[in-house]
Design an enzyme around this catalytic site. Sequence first.
Site, PDB file in Angstrom:
ATOM      1  N   TYR A 196       0.827  -1.209   0.000  1.00  9.53           N
ATOM      2  CA  TYR A 196       0.000   0.000   0.000  1.00  9.53           C
ATOM      3  C   TYR A 196       0.862   1.260   0.000  1.00  9.53           C
ATOM      4  CZ  TYR A 196      -3.105   3.684   1.607  1.00  9.53           C
ATOM      5  OH  TYR A 196      -3.784   4.869   1.720  1.00  9.53           O
ATOM      6  N   GLU A 197       1.947   1.238   0.789  1.00 10.95           N
ATOM      7  CA  GLU A 197       2.824   2.408   0.902  1.00 10.95           C
ATOM      8  C   GLU A 197       3.863   2.472  -0.210  1.00 10.95           C
ATOM      9  OE1 GLU A 197       4.350   2.159   4.923  1.00 10.95           O
ATOM     10  OE2 GLU A 197       2.603   3.262   5.692  1.00 10.95           O
TER      11      GLU A 197
ATOM     12  N   GLU B  24       4.395   2.047  15.406  1.00 11.90           N
ATOM     13  CA  GLU B  24       5.228   1.823  14.228  1.00 11.90           C
ATOM     14  C   GLU B  24       4.371   1.597  12.989  1.00 11.90           C
ATOM     15  OE1 GLU B  24       8.469   1.338  11.752  1.00 11.90           O
ATOM     16  OE2 GLU B  24       8.432   2.135  13.775  1.00 11.90           O
TER      17      GLU B  24
ATOM     18  N   GLY C  31     -13.592   1.585   6.740  1.00  5.93           N
ATOM     19  CA  GLY C  31     -14.886   2.246   6.869  1.00  5.93           C
ATOM     20  C   GLY C  31     -15.751   1.687   7.988  1.00  5.93           C
TER      21      GLY C  31
ATOM     22  N   GLY D 227     -14.648   1.516  11.171  1.00  5.63           N
ATOM     23  CA  GLY D 227     -14.183   2.057  12.454  1.00  5.63           C
ATOM     24  C   GLY D 227     -13.045   1.276  13.086  1.00  5.63           C
ATOM     25  N   ILE D 228     -12.435   0.379  12.333  1.00  2.00           N
ATOM     26  CA  ILE D 228     -11.388  -0.475  12.885  1.00  2.00           C
ATOM     27  C   ILE D 228     -10.113   0.322  13.182  1.00  2.00           C
ATOM     28  CG2 ILE D 228      -9.905  -2.482  12.406  1.00  2.00           C
ATOM     29  CD1 ILE D 228     -12.362  -3.548  10.745  1.00  2.00           C
ATOM     30  N   GLY D 229      -9.710   1.201  12.265  1.00  2.00           N
ATOM     31  CA  GLY D 229      -8.528   2.027  12.504  1.00  2.00           C
ATOM     32  C   GLY D 229      -8.714   2.903  13.731  1.00  2.00           C
TER      33      GLY D 229
ATOM     34  N   TYR E  70      -6.206  10.786  10.663  1.00  2.00           N
ATOM     35  CA  TYR E  70      -5.501  11.066  11.912  1.00  2.00           C
ATOM     36  C   TYR E  70      -5.879  12.428  12.481  1.00  2.00           C
ATOM     37  CZ  TYR E  70      -2.560   7.017  10.846  1.00  2.00           C
ATOM     38  OH  TYR E  70      -2.104   5.756  10.575  1.00  2.00           O
TER      39      TYR E  70
END
Length: 161
Positions: free
Chosen positions: A26-27, A84, A94, A96-98, A132
């Site tokens: 992804y990054e 990290e 979407g 709400g897990i993060g 964030y």
Amino acid sequence: MSLVIRPAQSADLGLIAALVRELADYEKLAHEVEATEGDLGAALFGANPRVFCDIAEWRGEPAGFALWFYDFSTFLGRHGLYLEDLFVRPAFRGAGIGRALLSHLARRCVDEGLGRLEWWVLDWNEPAIGFYKRQGARMMDEWTVCRVTGEALAKLAEQAP
């Protein structure tokens, strides 16, 4: 509830390694991943672990993870928690897990009397930056990350008295 956040266990090593690779993809940093399951296992589950991992499961399926360790602020005079890696698989975003993973770590900080929760985010990752900020994070633009690795690290080490 459909979401469970639990500490990683040694049986999760394959999952953790897969999540690290998915995050690196992804990054756009897959070429930088050197960690093996053995490396991760030694760090997370060795005799004196210094890094920790929480797994998020959504309806019994592995949905994401947070990998973190304790750091220290000389200005605060207290330990903190450094995140990290935080990653939620695309199929589970979407829900709400993060936010739940961040809240889980914030709860740990408060319960343990830690001074702060801190992490980095890539400057191009606008979705993560927006997320964030919505969680109350302040971007620390006045700081520049410094890193020494590989040959430069070995060369610097050679200069030690």
